[in-house]
Write an enzyme that holds these catalytic residues in place. Structure first.
Site: not given
Ligand code: BG6
Length: 520
Positions: A65, A174, A242, A261, A266
């Site tokens: 934009r 996503k 994480e 999330d 994943h």
């Molecule tokens: C993302 C999530 O899809 O994947 C995040 O939204 C997460 O919250 C991330 O931290 C983790 O990805 P990776 O590649 O760092 O394991």
């Protein structure tokens, strides 16, 4: 690094099965001023350009934009690259070449004249392929997907094509919906103007080398595949932990939570690759058929069964590496009484012939002691005679661990005699490390995914039925949680491995979490 055996080189099999050739392509990024463009997309395109993997010619047009010139956008991108590139310093010659192919198109997503401007820009390219072979990357909020594809369609830039290799493709990020109903609606909006074959839904885990290697590991090695079933496997643990908290993403996270999330996408993707049946061929649809079949065989959970099978958690204040960490409820943009989960652990059962009664434990969380993703396939114990009779439960069972990140590798754990005159037995490890075998090679997942999308290969993208099935697995869990607030047992201090209830979940069947090996 160990010397490679020359025979290994001879035995390297390069297969080009169904590998699509990249053809001249124009890429339009919607949401070009956003974080994703700066952090992931531009660094990935730059590296593909550096590796000479982008088609010749190619063009990237940023659509957003704010008013700005091509030069101003390029300067922003260069600054972002300095910050987020996985290789430094930036190669000026590569950047100069890259930047000549990049331009900016100012426009509002809901303004038809902006699409006309975009169409004129594309029509001005002299190369015929660049005018026709178009990749639209929707790095926007999902609520805008429908609108963008409708305008693209009306401007003649996106035709609904049934051809096996459609010229125009749409990549969507996503989160793809927030439950089954919304995913369904999004799918309906997208498929009004584009065929399913033209829609590439991203899950960046599928772009990771180690995740792609799951299929090769399973289906190119007879020794493991023979054991990959209920007769030999006791249970499977999938951990994606994480160290980071939600940080500045509180606003988004309040809407998502760990279940949406991480688990819906994943973790279920990794699970489907670990547990699926061998596909009939290596074609995208064969592989995706098997993944969907696997997801469909996960035993559905009734609301009344959620508490017995799923643990949620939210971090309270704690410490990480000696530094204080705030509670989730004190993070920016988080409600002070939020019930959003930052941790999930669950037991899933796969009701098919191969996996009947083998528990699959999945867990993920923020502010855990380590950042690591791994799959641990825990084999059954030996019969209770000989060494097992002597040592009892202290005699460890064998396990194969696929370490997805970091310290990518695969370990086999078995028991061995401790040298010496006493009779001692203990677990030892055989380890394959990507780094020591192949040298450090760490392309970002996005590089691979963008290249596949440019080539039109959908293998590493999520199909419509796949995303919907994944939502149908997590929806009942979300609904059960929404009906009640968080209990005291569901909190865990930042810097610990989650709520105690997650340990109890495994203990019910005599199992225990194996935490990823710390990085040495
Ligand atoms: C993302 C999530 O899809 O994947 C995040 O939204 C997460 O919250 C991330 O931290 C983790 O990805 P990776 O590649 O760092 O394991």
């Amino acid at each position: 690094m160990e010397q490679a055996d020359p025979l290994d080189e001879l035995l390297t099999c390069r297969f080009e099965f169904g590998r699509k050739v990249v053809e001249p392509c124009a890429i339009v990024i919607f949401g070009a001023s956003g974080d994703l463009t700066a952090r992931k997309l531009i660094p990935a395109f730059y590296h593909l350009c550096r590796e000479k993997q982008l088609p010749t010619p190619f063009r990237i047009i940023g659509f957003a934009r704010r008013e700005k010139t091509d030069e101003a956008w390029c300067q922003e991108l260069r600054a972002a690259l300095e910050q987020f590139s996985r290789t430094k310093p930036i190669d000026d010659a590569v950047w100069a070449e890259f930047a000549t192919n990049v331009s900016y198109c100012q426009g509002d997503i809901s303004d038809p004249s902006a699409y006309k401007k975009l169409a004129d820009r594309l029509a001005s390219f002299s190369n015929d392929k660049l005018r026709r072979n178009l990749l639209f990357y929707l790095a926007t909020s999902p609520s805008q997907f429908g609108e963008v594809v409708e305008h693209l369609h009306q401007t003649g830039l996106l035709r609904k094509e049934v051809a096996a290799e459609p010229d125009q493709r749409v990549v969507v990020e996503k989160p793809f919906g927030h439950d089954l109903a919304s995913a369904h609606k999004l799918n309906a909006e997208l498929t009004r103007f584009a065929h399913e074959k033209q829609i590439f839904r991203i899950d960046h885990y599928l772009g990771k080398e180690t995740v792609q290697n799951i299929l090769m590991f399973r289906f190119s090695n007879s020794i493991f595949e023979q054991l990959w079933n209920r007769q030999s496997v006791d249970h499977v643990q999938i951990t994606v932990s994480e160290k980071l908290g939600v940080g500045t993403r509180g606003g988004y996270y309040e809407e998502a939570g760990a279940l949406r999330d991480m688990v819906q996408n994943h973790l279920l993707q990794v699970l489907s690759l670990v547990a699926m049946e061998p596909p009939v061929t290596l074609e995208a649809e064969s592989i995706r058929d098997e993944k969907v079949k696997l997801l469909k065989s996960i035993r559905p959970m009734l609301a009344s069964q959620v508490d017995a099978n799923v643990v949620r958690g939210q971090y309270t204040a704690g410490e990480m590496d000696g530094q204080p960490r705030p509670a989730y409820r004190h993070e920016p943009k988080v409600k002070p009484d939020s019930t959003v989960e930052t941790y999930v652990a669950m037991r899933l059962l796969v009701d098919n012939w191969r996996w009947s009664n083998v528990p699959f434990y999945l867990r993920t969380g923020k502010n855990l002691p380590q950042s690591a993703s791994e799959v641990r396939v825990q084999f059954r114990r030996t019969p209770h005679v000989l060494f097992a009779a002597q040592c009892g439960p202290k005699l460890d069972a064998n396990a194969v661990t696929l370490r997805l990140q970091p310290n990518e590798g695969i370990s086999l754990r078995f028991n061995g005699k401790v040298p010496g005159t006493s009779m001692e037995i203990r677990p030892v490890r055989m380890h394959f490390s990507y780094d020591s075998e192949f040298g450090a090679y760490t392309p970002e997942a996005y590089e691979r995914l963008l290249l596949e999308a440019i080539a039109g290969d959908a293998t590493l993208f999520i199909r419509r039925d796949e995303v919907e099935t994944a939502w149908s697995i997590v929806d009942p869990i979300r609904q059960a949680w929404e009906a009640r607030s968080l209990g005291g047992k569901e909190f865990y201090p930042a810097g610990t491995w989650g709520p105690v209830a997650a340990d109890e979940l495994l203990a019910q069947r005599g199992h225990a979490w194996r935490n990823p090996q710390p990085i040495t």
